[in-house]
Design a protein around this motif. Structure first.
Motif, PDB file in Angstrom:
ATOM      1  N   HIS A 178      29.002  39.336  41.339  1.00  0.00           N
ATOM      2  CA  HIS A 178      29.450  40.730  41.253  1.00  0.00           C
ATOM      3  C   HIS A 178      28.296  41.578  41.788  1.00  0.00           C
ATOM      4  O   HIS A 178      27.244  41.658  41.157  1.00  0.00           O
ATOM      5  CB  HIS A 178      29.787  41.092  39.794  1.00  0.00           C
ATOM      6  N   GLY A 192      39.405  38.378  44.662  1.00  0.00           N
ATOM      7  CA  GLY A 192      38.436  39.120  43.861  1.00  0.00           C
ATOM      8  C   GLY A 192      38.872  40.563  43.736  1.00  0.00           C
ATOM      9  O   GLY A 192      40.068  40.864  43.829  1.00  0.00           O
ATOM     10  N   SER A 204      33.858  38.393  43.316  1.00  0.00           N
ATOM     11  CA  SER A 204      34.790  37.287  43.564  1.00  0.00           C
ATOM     12  C   SER A 204      35.450  36.935  42.242  1.00  0.00           C
ATOM     13  O   SER A 204      34.921  37.229  41.171  1.00  0.00           O
ATOM     14  CB  SER A 204      34.027  36.080  44.115  1.00  0.00           C
ATOM     15  N   GLU A 205      36.618  36.322  42.337  1.00  0.00           N
ATOM     16  CA  GLU A 205      37.313  35.883  41.125  1.00  0.00           C
ATOM     17  C   GLU A 205      37.933  34.520  41.369  1.00  0.00           C
ATOM     18  O   GLU A 205      38.594  34.321  42.394  1.00  0.00           O
ATOM     19  CB  GLU A 205      38.434  36.883  40.769  1.00  0.00           C
TER      20      GLU A 205
END
Ligand code: 1HN
Length: 356
Positions: free
Chosen positions: A278, A297, A326-327
């Protein structure tokens, strides 16, 4: 004393005289600076563009529908322009003074040859087997490739694929229009002759060897196609680096003859956001178009939360605070900005912002 005007009438009469004066100077195409002060004196930029996202799940069916309705030949270029909500479509402004559009070429189609003073770059969103020919060199475009079209280079597109091929176009056309420097020419025939061997510029310019007898154009990149497999590989190799706290592993596509940006007016980048990364919030006076090449993300742009996934395109206007995350794994963002223009004018300013 009986003839003295009350104070209100005195000021009314001054107001009347002023209004008459303003009308009078207007008739001479003249305006009073002191009345336009708020538009002139700003403590920081009053940015017109707004943050926005074009979701690929909304765009994909619409560009396919355009393919049912309009041929590439009819359209010359079958493109859906991404227009910032703050502007009229004719301005071609996606963010700041840069443009983005989604182009599609269907199997067997040709988008005829032309050239113009605006510079273009492309990032392939979906498909493979379409080609572009630029100044006699043809290159096959595959998903993730970054392809450049310098100003005044003849260019046409076609497709030997059995599926639609779609890409993001990035142009500096609003800048060129504002400067009244837009020239355009048709080649006169559908396709220009292919005079060079396939991927000629790759051999000349992407091997860290330079053809010594060739004059160098330091302005425009001589390299036509920056292949996804190679660019992505470089990002992945640098995964363990610290990178930038604001951008993660952000690499710039460069002109191999100068080390500078690929296009004089625009810089293009590929960026890896590692799993769980992040970035810190910052802002700068360059305006950026982002395209999600891989992964998912979200970004927080001017306090607004924008979730994104592969194929989405979003914009960060000048001086708007932004951070990316990002996720569910790694994400790769392609982006381009007007940074070289801000730099050339000495107007590039960047600032860290405390996390909101
Ligand atoms: C153009 O020439 C292309 O060649 C794409 O693919 C988009 C948008 C405005 C002006 C020229 C292309 C364009 C464009």
């Amino acid at each position: 004393m009986a003839n003295a005007l009350p104070a209100s009438e005195l000021s009314n009469s001054l107001t009347d005289q002023r209004d008459e004066f303003y009308r009078d100077i207007q008739s001479q195409n003249v305006e009073a600076l002191w009345n336009a002060r708020s538009a002139i004196v700003q403590t920081e930029p009053s940015v017109q563009s707004v943050p926005f996202i074009w979701k690929w799940r909304e765009m994909r069916p619409r560009i396919l529908r355009a393919g049912d309705l309009v041929t590439a030949q009819e359209a010359e270029r079958r493109v859906l322009m991404l227009i910032n909500p703050a502007f009229e479509s004719r301005t071609l402004r996606t963010v700041g003074c840069i443009y983005a559009g989604i182009q599609m070429v269907l199997p067997g189609e040709v988008a005829g040859s032309h050239r113009h003073t605006p510079s273009a770059q492309r990032f392939v969103i979906e498909g493979e087997g379409a080609y572009t020919t630029v100044n006699g060199e043809r290159t096959i475009m595959s998903k993730g490739d970054y392809v450049t079209t310098p100003k005044m280079a003849w260019h046409d597109h076609g497709s030997a694929s059995d599926k639609p091929v779609m890409w993001l176009d990035g142009l500096d056309i609003p800048f060129v229009n504002i400067l009244d420097a837009n020239f355009f020419e048709d080649f006169g025939e559908e396709s220009q002759p292919v005079t060079k061997r396939a991927d000629d510029s790759q051999y000349r310019w992407s091997r860290n060897l330079r053809p010594t007898w060739e004059a160098v154009d330091g302005e425009n990149t001589p390299l036509l196609n920056y292949r996804w497999t190679k660019s992505r590989d470089a990002l992945h190799h640098l995964r363990e680096d610290v990178g930038s706290p604001y951008d993660g592993i952000l690499m710039e596509y460069t002109n191999p003859s100068s080390g500078g940006s690929t296009i004089p007016t625009m810089s293009a980048f590929l960026q890896l956001l590692r799993k769980g990364e992040h970035t810190k919030a910052h802002r700068h006076t360059s305006s950026t178009v982002y395209h999600v090449a891989e992964g998912a993300g979200y970004s927080i742009i001017g306090g607004q939360h924008f979730p994104w996934e592969e194929g989405d395109t979003f914009v960060v206007p000048s001086w708007v605070t932004h951070e990316h995350a990002s996720e569910g794994g790694e994400a790769v963002l392609f982006s381009y900005s007007d940074r070289p223009v801000l730099q050339a004018f000495g107007l590039l300013r960047e600032a860290a912002v405390a996390q909101q």
